[in-house]
Design a protein around this motif. Structure first.
Motif: not given
Length: 311
Positions: A86-112
Motif C-alpha cells: 500500500f505504501e509503495k502504491d500510494v507514493f507512486e500515485l502521489l507522484n502523479t497526483l501532485f503533478a496535477k494538484h497542490s492538495k490531495v486528500i487521504m481519508t479513512g479510518g485505518s490508523g496504521l
C-alpha cells in the motif's frame, strides 16, 4: 519508503481527513475535494476489496462519481496485499497526483495505514521461524483469547490500540516482544521519516452517544441493503484474513448456527462501537491531529475552517 523531494513541487500538501467509523468522513471528504478540485485516496483497508461493499460502508456509485477516488475496491479478497505494498502504491500515485494538484486528500479510518504514509514504519527484526511456528500452534490450540491475554501481559499499550480480532497483528507483536525483550509499542516509537510534502491531519469527531447512534442506524441500514446476502456469498471464503472483520464474522457465526440473527446484528453494532473507541484511542496518541467536532458544524462552516487552515 523513501522518495526524492524533487518529485514534488513546493507547497504540496497531503490532507489527512480521518475519524472513527460512522462519524461521516466520506461525505466531508467529498465536499472538501470538490471545493479544492482534487482527488481522494482511501486509507480504509476494509474498502480495498471489491467483494465487500455493503459491510464496509464503501462509498456509493453516486459518491464515487462526484470525485475521483483511489484504492476503493481495487483488489479481490483472494489477492495478497499488505501495508508495505500500500505504501509503495500510494507514493507512486502521489507522484502523479501532485503533478496535477497542490492538495490531495487521504481519508479513512485505518490508523496504521495513515501512519505508514505520514511516517513510515520502524524496521522490525526478521521473523524467527521457530518462534513464529510456536506462537501459531499456541493460537491454534488455545484460541484467540489466549494470545489476546498474552499480549495484554507483554505489551498493554499495544493491546489497547490493536484490532483484537486480527490474530496476525497480535501474533506479530508477540513475536517481536519475545524476540527483542522490548515492547512492540516501544519499538514502533521512532523518529518519523521526513516526507517531501506538507501534511495536515484533521480528525473528525462527534459526541460518543451520537457516534453510537449513527453506528447502530448504519448497521440497520446495511441489513436492509442486503448485508446478509453479501455475507452469504462470501461464506466459503470466511477463512481469509480480509473477511475477519466486523459485519461479516458475526454473520458467519449466525450461518454456523452459533447465534441467532438478532444476536449477530447486535454483535455487529457492539463490535463496531468498540472499533470506533479503539480508533479514537489511536488518533489521540498523535498530537499533530486537529480535532473538529462536526455535530453542529454546517458543511460550509467546515469547509471554510479547513480551507483557511491549509491555504
Amino acid at each position: 519508503m523513501t522518495i526524492s523531494s524533487s518529485n514534488f513541487a513546493d507547497k504540496k500538501t497531503l490532507i489527512i481527513l480521518t475519524g472513527p467509523t460512522g462519524v461521516g468522513k466520506t461525505e466531508y471528504a467529498i465536499e472538501l475535494a470538490k471545493r479544492l478540485k482534487t482527488e481522494i485516496i482511501s486509507c480504509d483497508s476494509r474498502q480495498f476489496y471489491k467483494e465487500m461493499s455493503i459491510g464496509t460502508a464503501a462509498p456509493s456509485q453516486k459518491q464515487l462519481s462526484q470525485v475521483k477516488h483511489h484504492f476503493i475496491q481495487h483488489k479481490s479478497i483472494v489477492d495478497y496485499y499488505n501495508i508495505s505494498m500500500f505504501e509503495k502504491d500510494v507514493f507512486e500515485l502521489l507522484n502523479t497526483l501532485f503533478a496535477k494538484h497542490s492538495k490531495v486528500i487521504m481519508t479513512g479510518g485505518s490508523g496504521l495505514y495513515i501512519d505508514i504514509i505520514c511516517n513510515g514504519i520502524a524496521q522490525l527484526p526478521d521473523a524467527d521461524l521457530e518462534l513464529r511456528t510456536k506462537l501459531k500452534n499456541e493460537y491454534s490450540n488455545n484460541g484467540l483469547a489466549y494470545i489476546q491475554n498474552l499480549l495484554q501481559k507483554l505489551d498493554f499499550e499495544y493491546f489497547e490500540t490493536v484490532d483484537l480480532s486480527n490474530p496476525n497483528r497480535i501474533l506479530r507483536a508477540l513475536e517481536v516482544c519475545m524476540q527483542t525483550g522490548t515492547k512492540y509499542s516501544e519499538i514502533r516509537k521512532f523518529e518519523a521519516l521526513k516526507r517531501p510534502f506538507a501534511i495536515e491531519k484533521i480528525c473528525l469527531t462527534r459526541e460518543k452517544s451520537i457516534i453510537d447512534q449513527r453506528i447502530n442506524a448504519r448497521t440497520d441500514n446495511m441489513i436492509k441493503d442486503g448485508l446478509i446476502d453479501e455475507a452469504k456469498s462470501l461464506y466459503s471464503f470466511k477463512g481469509l484474513q480480509a473477511l475477519n472483520t466486523v459485519g461479516y464474522k458475526e454473520l458467519f457465526s449466525y450461518f454456523d448456527e452459533n447465534c441467532s440473527l438478532n444476536e449477530a446484528i447486535e454483535k455487529i453494532k457492539t463490535n463496531t462501537r468498540r472499533y470506533a473507541k479503539r480508533q479514537l484511542t489511536w488518533f489521540r496518541k498523535d498530537e499533530k491531529y486537529v480535532w473538529v467536532d462536526i455535530e453542529n458544524l454546517s458543511s460550509e462552516e467546515f469547509l471554510h475552517k479547513l480551507i483557511n487552515r491549509i491555504k
